[in-house]
Design a protein around this motif. Sequence first.
Motif, PDB file in Angstrom:
ATOM      1  N   GLY A 346       0.805  -1.215   0.000  1.00 48.40           N
ATOM      2  CA  GLY A 346       0.000   0.000   0.000  1.00 48.40           C
ATOM      3  C   GLY A 346       0.836   1.262   0.000  1.00 48.40           C
ATOM      4  N   ILE A 347       1.920   1.251   0.762  1.00 50.61           N
ATOM      5  CA  ILE A 347       2.800   2.425   0.814  1.00 50.61           C
ATOM      6  C   ILE A 347       3.477   2.647  -0.532  1.00 50.61           C
ATOM      7  N   SER A 348       3.871   1.553  -1.181  1.00 51.80           N
ATOM      8  CA  SER A 348       4.487   1.651  -2.503  1.00 51.80           C
ATOM      9  C   SER A 348       3.540   2.307  -3.498  1.00 51.80           C
ATOM     10  N   GLU A 349       2.281   1.866  -3.498  1.00 52.01           N
ATOM     11  CA  GLU A 349       1.290   2.476  -4.384  1.00 52.01           C
ATOM     12  C   GLU A 349       1.039   3.931  -4.008  1.00 52.01           C
ATOM     13  N   SER A 350       0.878   4.174  -2.705  1.00 55.06           N
ATOM     14  CA  SER A 350       0.540   5.510  -2.229  1.00 55.06           C
ATOM     15  C   SER A 350       1.582   6.546  -2.613  1.00 55.06           C
ATOM     16  N   LEU A 351       2.844   6.223  -2.355  1.00 54.72           N
ATOM     17  CA  LEU A 351       3.897   7.204  -2.623  1.00 54.72           C
ATOM     18  C   LEU A 351       4.055   7.449  -4.122  1.00 54.72           C
ATOM     19  N   THR A 352       3.955   6.390  -4.921  1.00 52.76           N
ATOM     20  CA  THR A 352       4.071   6.568  -6.366  1.00 52.76           C
ATOM     21  C   THR A 352       2.977   7.477  -6.899  1.00 52.76           C
ATOM     22  N   LEU A 353       1.759   7.304  -6.383  1.00 52.98           N
ATOM     23  CA  LEU A 353       0.635   8.119  -6.843  1.00 52.98           C
ATOM     24  C   LEU A 353       0.618   9.507  -6.214  1.00 52.98           C
ATOM     25  N   SER A 354       0.596   9.547  -4.890  1.00 57.77           N
ATOM     26  CA  SER A 354       0.313  10.811  -4.207  1.00 57.77           C
ATOM     27  C   SER A 354       1.456  11.811  -4.292  1.00 57.77           C
ATOM     28  N   VAL A 355       2.708  11.335  -4.347  1.00 52.51           N
ATOM     29  CA  VAL A 355       3.808  12.282  -4.495  1.00 52.51           C
ATOM     30  C   VAL A 355       3.700  12.999  -5.836  1.00 52.51           C
ATOM     31  N   LEU A 356       3.375  12.242  -6.893  1.00 52.93           N
ATOM     32  CA  LEU A 356       3.238  12.860  -8.211  1.00 52.93           C
ATOM     33  C   LEU A 356       2.061  13.826  -8.235  1.00 52.93           C
ATOM     34  N   PHE A 357       0.956  13.453  -7.581  1.00 56.89           N
ATOM     35  CA  PHE A 357      -0.201  14.350  -7.544  1.00 56.89           C
ATOM     36  C   PHE A 357       0.096  15.614  -6.739  1.00 56.89           C
ATOM     37  N   SER A 358       0.847  15.475  -5.654  1.00 50.64           N
ATOM     38  CA  SER A 358       1.104  16.632  -4.792  1.00 50.64           C
ATOM     39  C   SER A 358       1.970  17.680  -5.471  1.00 50.64           C
ATOM     40  N   LEU A 359       2.776  17.269  -6.458  1.00 49.37           N
ATOM     41  CA  LEU A 359       3.617  18.237  -7.168  1.00 49.37           C
ATOM     42  C   LEU A 359       2.793  19.204  -8.007  1.00 49.37           C
ATOM     43  N   SER A 360       1.642  18.734  -8.448  1.00 49.73           N
ATOM     44  CA  SER A 360       0.908  19.404  -9.513  1.00 49.73           C
ATOM     45  C   SER A 360       0.476  20.832  -9.208  1.00 49.73           C
ATOM     46  N   HIS A 361       0.067  21.093  -7.966  1.00 46.95           N
ATOM     47  CA  HIS A 361      -0.510  22.396  -7.638  1.00 46.95           C
ATOM     48  C   HIS A 361       0.083  23.022  -6.380  1.00 46.95           C
ATOM     49  N   ASN A 362       1.079  22.365  -5.812  1.00 44.92           N
ATOM     50  CA  ASN A 362       1.674  22.833  -4.560  1.00 44.92           C
ATOM     51  C   ASN A 362       3.169  23.063  -4.765  1.00 44.92           C
ATOM     52  N   PHE A 363       3.507  24.262  -5.184  1.00 44.45           N
ATOM     53  CA  PHE A 363       4.893  24.602  -5.475  1.00 44.45           C
ATOM     54  C   PHE A 363       5.074  26.105  -5.276  1.00 44.45           C
ATOM     55  N   VAL A 364       6.305  26.523  -5.185  1.00 49.07           N
ATOM     56  CA  VAL A 364       6.592  27.942  -4.967  1.00 49.07           C
ATOM     57  C   VAL A 364       6.024  28.761  -6.127  1.00 49.07           C
ATOM     58  N   HIS A 365       5.306  29.818  -5.793  1.00 52.52           N
ATOM     59  CA  HIS A 365       4.686  30.742  -6.747  1.00 52.52           C
ATOM     60  C   HIS A 365       3.430  30.182  -7.405  1.00 52.52           C
ATOM     61  N   SER A 366       2.954  29.025  -6.940  1.00 54.97           N
ATOM     62  CA  SER A 366       1.641  28.570  -7.403  1.00 54.97           C
ATOM     63  C   SER A 366       0.577  29.556  -6.916  1.00 54.97           C
ATOM     64  N   ASP A 367      -0.439  29.784  -7.732  1.00 57.37           N
ATOM     65  CA  ASP A 367      -1.529  30.667  -7.321  1.00 57.37           C
ATOM     66  C   ASP A 367      -2.429  29.896  -6.363  1.00 57.37           C
ATOM     67  N   ARG A 368      -2.251  30.140  -5.086  1.00 61.38           N
ATOM     68  CA  ARG A 368      -3.030  29.433  -4.076  1.00 61.38           C
ATOM     69  C   ARG A 368      -4.336  30.146  -3.740  1.00 61.38           C
ATOM     70  N   ASP A 369      -4.583  31.285  -4.333  1.00 62.72           N
ATOM     71  CA  ASP A 369      -5.845  31.997  -4.100  1.00 62.72           C
ATOM     72  C   ASP A 369      -6.332  32.590  -5.414  1.00 62.72           C
ATOM     73  N   PRO A 370      -6.705  31.729  -6.370  1.00 63.74           N
ATOM     74  CA  PRO A 370      -7.104  32.236  -7.683  1.00 63.74           C
ATOM     75  C   PRO A 370      -8.349  33.116  -7.654  1.00 63.74           C
TER      76      PRO A 370
END
Length: 476
Positions: A346-370
């Motif tokens: 489960g951890i193997s699946e979780s990290l492969t999926l969720s780490v990639l998803f977390s990159l998508s919209h959570n990064f420096v200079h992302s518009d967090r209040d559109p």
Amino acid sequence: MPPNADTSILRNRISAKINAGDIVDNDGATQSSLRSLKGLKGNEVAIDGVIYDIADFVHPGGEVVKFFGGNDVTVQYKMIHPYHTRKHLEKMKMVGKVVDYVPEYKFDTPFEREIKSEVFKIVRRGREFGTPGYLFRAFLYIAFFFFMQYTFATSTTFFNHNNWYESGVAVAITFGVAQAFIGLNVQHDGNHGAVSKRPWVNDLFGFGTDLIGSCKWNWMAQHWTHHAYTNHSEKDPDSFSSEPMFAFNDYPIGHPKRKWYHKFQGGYFLFMLGLYWLSTVLNPQVVDLRQRGAQYVGIQMENDFIVKRRKYAVSLRVMYMFLNLVCPVVNNGFSLATFGIIMLMGISESLTLSVLFSLSHNFVHSDRDPMASFKKTGEPICWFKSQVETSSTYGGAISGYLTGGLNFQVEHHLFPRMSSAWYPYIAPKVREVCAKHGVKYAYYPWILQNLASTFVYMHKAGTGANWELKPLSGRA
């Protein structure tokens, strides 16, 4: 997950009303059909303030149109149908108008028109679905998954093996990655209706969600709402699905949702993401198909389409749990060691999926209040612009082959019903049009650069560093 809440929250956040006397009855709607959004029936949807009865509507994309029955689907409709004009809506039966519809987003802006025009020169209408290359890769991932599923469910060599690749550790890690590949490369395109113009093909691919421990219909409820309202702090379920353990939203200092331990989240959020599989498999929401994140922001999930599918969702979950929880215990013994192997999978699946998803919209200079300008002026914002400035893209075609094109998050959010196979081809033109219109496009040549930016963002969001006054400037 956020606490259960009144499902009218979303609709009651904006109290502006349309004067019934200002509505011209030229489409068959009478004064008796004027009502509020929360009065929509399960066989009705609202688009641009107009109510349509979809009970007998034969949708070219299949019955999925009934999934959001009882809701305002203005944004969802426009993001999934980039070619449509108002004339397409005339095919549906209009039964009324709503009096409390207030748009937060605007469409048909100069930026939207140009980016669609340029992209559609590359991907012609009717060709936006899965390419032969995509289908070849998808079937390789599917074959890999079923081989590993059989191996994991039937293996008796978790602890007594002759070769290292027969060990429980090797099988668990490999099977976890195989499941993640289904999530990234198969079910995602399927549940976006992007594999084929044939609805049954998309549905078939979409059930890959259930094969990896989640639920097709709950996933669609949360994910489509996320796409419609990306990084919207009140309407994007993904933005607060991790709370209160850690926060993706960069709340102001003193905000009630900001916890003292969030200041350490940069160091532990990755560990928490590793538990994603466990929380999904054991999630009781599969019983009633009321995805709590979508429900919290006001999405109604009591229409006949959803109710009829509850028994199938439960059956698929029972099958998954039997294959991946019961069978390993029967074959290798009931012990903490066996439980550890299951959790490793489960951890193997979780990290492969969720780490990639977390990159998508959570990064420096992302518009967090559109919605910042909308809150100040009441003027709707360009939906296409907000999708670009809340998302990031990293790598190129090779990364896309491994992640199902999810490394092209900007392109995916602009054209969510386009097959991921096309994103490498349209990305250069998307960047060009964004630069022309002054729209901020975040691109990282390598995934590690995006990951580093995500860690920095999560740390600053947790500590409130972005809200602290800068020395000598007096500005936050």
